[in-house]
Design a protein around this motif. Structure first.
Motif, short mmCIF file in Angstrom:
data_model
loop_
_atom_site.label_atom_id
_atom_site.label_comp_id
_atom_site.label_asym_id
_atom_site.label_seq_id
_atom_site.Cartn_x
_atom_site.Cartn_y
_atom_site.Cartn_z
N ILE A 156 -3.32 -4.00 1.09
CA ILE A 156 -3.45 -3.36 -0.34
C ILE A 156 -3.90 -1.97 -0.14
N ARG A 157 -4.16 -1.34 1.25
CA ARG A 157 -4.90 -0.03 1.08
C ARG A 157 -4.45 0.38 2.78
N THR A 158 -3.88 1.61 2.82
CA THR A 158 -3.69 2.31 4.11
C THR A 158 -4.20 3.72 4.00
N ILE A 159 -5.18 3.84 4.94
CA ILE A 159 -5.81 4.93 5.18
C ILE A 159 -5.53 5.66 6.23
N THR A 160 -5.57 7.02 6.12
CA THR A 160 -5.10 7.89 7.19
C THR A 160 -6.15 8.60 7.75
N SER A 161 -6.55 8.35 9.08
CA SER A 161 -7.76 9.17 9.72
C SER A 161 -7.24 10.50 10.53
N GLU A 162 -7.93 11.31 10.68
CA GLU A 162 -7.65 12.68 11.43
C GLU A 162 -7.61 12.25 12.86
N LYS A 163 -8.28 11.34 13.27
CA LYS A 163 -8.15 11.00 14.78
C LYS A 163 -7.92 9.70 14.95
N ARG A 164 -7.65 9.21 16.21
CA ARG A 164 -7.59 7.76 16.51
C ARG A 164 -9.04 6.82 16.30
N VAL A 165 -8.58 5.84 15.80
CA VAL A 165 -10.05 5.01 15.24
C VAL A 165 -10.39 4.17 16.43
N SER A 166 -11.71 4.04 16.51
CA SER A 166 -12.17 3.18 17.61
C SER A 166 -12.94 1.88 17.26
N VAL A 183 -18.33 8.41 11.74
CA VAL A 183 -17.93 7.26 10.77
C VAL A 183 -17.65 7.80 9.44
N TRP A 184 -16.40 7.06 8.93
CA TRP A 184 -16.09 7.42 7.69
C TRP A 184 -16.19 6.30 6.92
N LEU A 185 -16.12 6.61 5.51
CA LEU A 185 -16.25 5.41 4.67
C LEU A 185 -15.16 5.60 3.43
N VAL A 186 -14.54 4.41 3.14
CA VAL A 186 -13.94 4.48 1.87
C VAL A 186 -14.15 3.31 0.77
N SER A 187 -14.16 3.71 -0.37
CA SER A 187 -14.55 2.66 -1.40
C SER A 187 -13.38 1.90 -1.70
N MET A 188 -13.54 0.40 -1.92
CA MET A 188 -12.40 -0.54 -2.34
C MET A 188 -12.62 -0.66 -3.72
N GLY A 189 -13.41 -0.14 -4.30
CA GLY A 189 -13.27 -0.43 -5.96
C GLY A 189 -13.91 0.63 -6.61
N SER A 205 0.89 -1.26 -0.01
CA SER A 205 0.01 0.05 0.07
C SER A 205 0.93 1.52 -0.02
N GLY A 206 2.22 1.13 0.34
CA GLY A 206 3.18 2.50 0.48
C GLY A 206 2.63 3.15 1.67
N GLY A 207 1.95 2.41 2.49
CA GLY A 207 1.64 3.34 3.87
C GLY A 207 2.67 2.75 5.07
N CYS A 208 2.41 3.25 5.99
CA CYS A 208 3.24 2.77 7.35
C CYS A 208 2.91 1.54 7.84
N SER A 209 3.49 1.01 8.62
CA SER A 209 3.15 -0.27 9.58
C SER A 209 2.37 0.58 10.73
N HIS A 210 1.49 -0.46 11.63
CA HIS A 210 0.90 0.13 12.54
C HIS A 210 2.07 0.40 13.79
N SER A 211 2.13 1.52 14.28
CA SER A 211 2.92 2.10 15.36
C SER A 211 2.63 2.39 16.63
N ASP A 212 1.34 2.18 16.74
CA ASP A 212 0.66 2.42 17.95
C ASP A 212 -0.54 1.31 18.29
N ALA A 213 -1.19 1.18 19.43
CA ALA A 213 -1.95 0.20 19.75
C ALA A 213 -3.13 -0.05 18.46
N ILE A 214 -3.42 -1.30 18.24
CA ILE A 214 -4.59 -1.50 17.28
C ILE A 214 -5.84 -1.60 18.17
#
Length: 434
Positions: free
Chosen positions: A97-107, A127-133, A56-65
């Motif tokens: 396949i996708r790394t999405i950046t949120s503006e705030k922490r995700v719950s 609640v945010w939504l991202v299309s996968m196709g 995805s070209g994004g970072c790996s998780h760096s904080d608690a999942i």
């Protein structure tokens, strides 16, 4: 005196630990565990740990999942958390396949039943939504950035699930409410039609799960900080039945452990036909089983599957194709806990199916480590270590925190006027440019 109470509450809620999570593939192909920033996956078909890759070209998780979820058909998997990242994985290769950046922490995170959309909720209750196709269908063109589709008005969303038919998305929050929203045919334009609210909990709602008969309508189960599991006709927002689990747990625990704050429902998991519900409770060293009669619309206590004294499950999961109930205990963000100490303990309960209802006297036993599928290979991959003595040293602090952790995370903290002003000046929220 009032200010002293306020500041005490603030300090007690300061360190938010992150409980370990477990998710089983719907078809039983694999099982995933998240602890801290680590995502661990074991392939149950191949009998080996899965190496994760990232295209995805994004970072790996760096904080608690904080949230993990498989799609309904098991093709996709999503992980998200405190690093404000949502990562979407293909489960055939376990490649991101996708790394999405949120503006705030995700719950919370969920994948639509058709696998076309990934939804996630942030700490602000949006609640945010991202299309996968491809968008298609006459929808507005998108640059694949998240779009907000609904909100809970500054209340942390604790759990989010799609209904079995995919028509609705249910969201629960720390302000005692559950919202049922019609999932639109064109979700990129927003989900504005509220079907109902399920109101009745008297403390935060910690978890929700849909359940249904093989042929027939579906229902919603919920658990919360008020030590209840509730059954809902979610279409109409009607409470059908309430099971007070605190009364049953109180018979098992020591008297000093039965305070309300220690008995929040941590997680729930139902069998395929909805006849059996497993419940994890903060102070309970085991799993509570409830019988769920969807025809009579009743919940009733069945039995408790006891585990060792040092084991309190933080998450439960089961697949549609197997009768195993996966449970896990563990946490990160604990005081003085290093990343190298991210141990977990995994326990598996066999025969998690409606056969348990036939004999009220039969209590299934928890599998020994040697009896777990693939034995030591699986435990080493998912627990992080087979050295039980070393694990117990780390998990001892987790055990104490589990008894109050959910209230620390989900009960609203009270601040003095001076402290509130300091927090406002120190906020670093990203501003949205219109």
């Amino acid at each position: 005196m009032e200010d002293a109470t306020v500041e005490e509450a603030e300090v007690s809620g300061g360190a938010e630990f992150a409980p370990a999570l477990v998710a089983a593939h719907p078809l039983g192909y694999s099982v995933a565990v998240a602890v801290g920033p680590e995502l661990r996956v074991f392939n149950l078909k191949a009998g080996s740990a899965v190496p994760l890759s990232d295209d995805s070209g994004g970072c790996s998780h760096s904080d608690a999942i904080r949230a993990i979820s498989f799609s309904a058909n098991g093709v996709l998997f999503a992980s998200a958390g405190d690093d404000k990242l949502v990562k979407v994985w293909k489960t055939d290769s376990w490649c991101c396949i996708r790394t999405i950046t949120s503006e705030k922490r995700v719950s919370a995170v969920a994948i639509s039943n058709d696998g076309l959309y990934v939804t996630f909720a942030d700490k602000f209750g949006v609640v945010w939504l991202v299309s996968m196709g491809e968008t298609g269908g006459g929808q507005e063109p998108t640059d694949n950035k998240p779009v907000s589709i609904l909100g809970h008005y500054c209340s942390i969303i604790t759990s989010m699930k799609f209904s079995p038919d995919g028509r609705f998305i249910a969201t629960a929050d720390r302000d005692f409410k559950i919202r049922i929203t019609l999932f639109p045919k064109k979700p990129l334009r927003g989900a504005n039609e509220i079907q109902s609210f399920c109101l009745g909990h008297t403390d935060f709602v910690s978890c929700i799960a849909f359940t249904c008969l093989s042929e027939g309508p579906s229902y919603l189960l919920s658990g919360g900080g008020d030590s209840t599991v509730r059954l809902w006709d979610y279409i109409n927002g009607c409470l059908l039945d309430t099971c007070q689990v605190r009364d049953k747990v109180g018979e098992i625990l020591e008297p000093n452990e039965t305070e309300d704050r220690n008995l929040a429902v941590a997680d729930i998991c139902a069998t395929n036909d909805g006849s059996l519900v497993a419940v994890a409770i903060q102070s309970l060293n085991g799993v509570l089983l409830l019988a769920c009669d969807l025809i009579a619309k009743k919940l009733s206590f069945l039995k408790v599957i006891a585990m060792e004294k040092c084991y309190i499950p933080t998450s439960l999961s089961s697949s549609f194709s197997a009768d195993l109930l996966w449970t896990i205990m563990g946490a990160s963000n604990m005081p003085n806990q290093a990343t190298s100490q991210l141990f977990t303990r995994l326990k598996v309960i066999p025969h998690f199916k409606n056969d348990l209802l036939a004999s009220a006297d039969h209590v299934p036993s928890v599998l020994e480590d040697s009896e777990v599928p693939h034995g030591e290979k699986l435990l080493l991959a998912l627990q992080g270590s087979l050295d039980i003595a070393k694990q117990e040293e780390v998990l001892a602090s987790v055990l104490a925190a589990l008894k109050v952790s959910m209230h620390k995370m989900l009960v609203k903290k009270q601040y003095s006027e001076e402290r509130r002003e300091q927090r406002k000046r120190g906020r670093n929220d990203k501003k949205i440019k219109k």
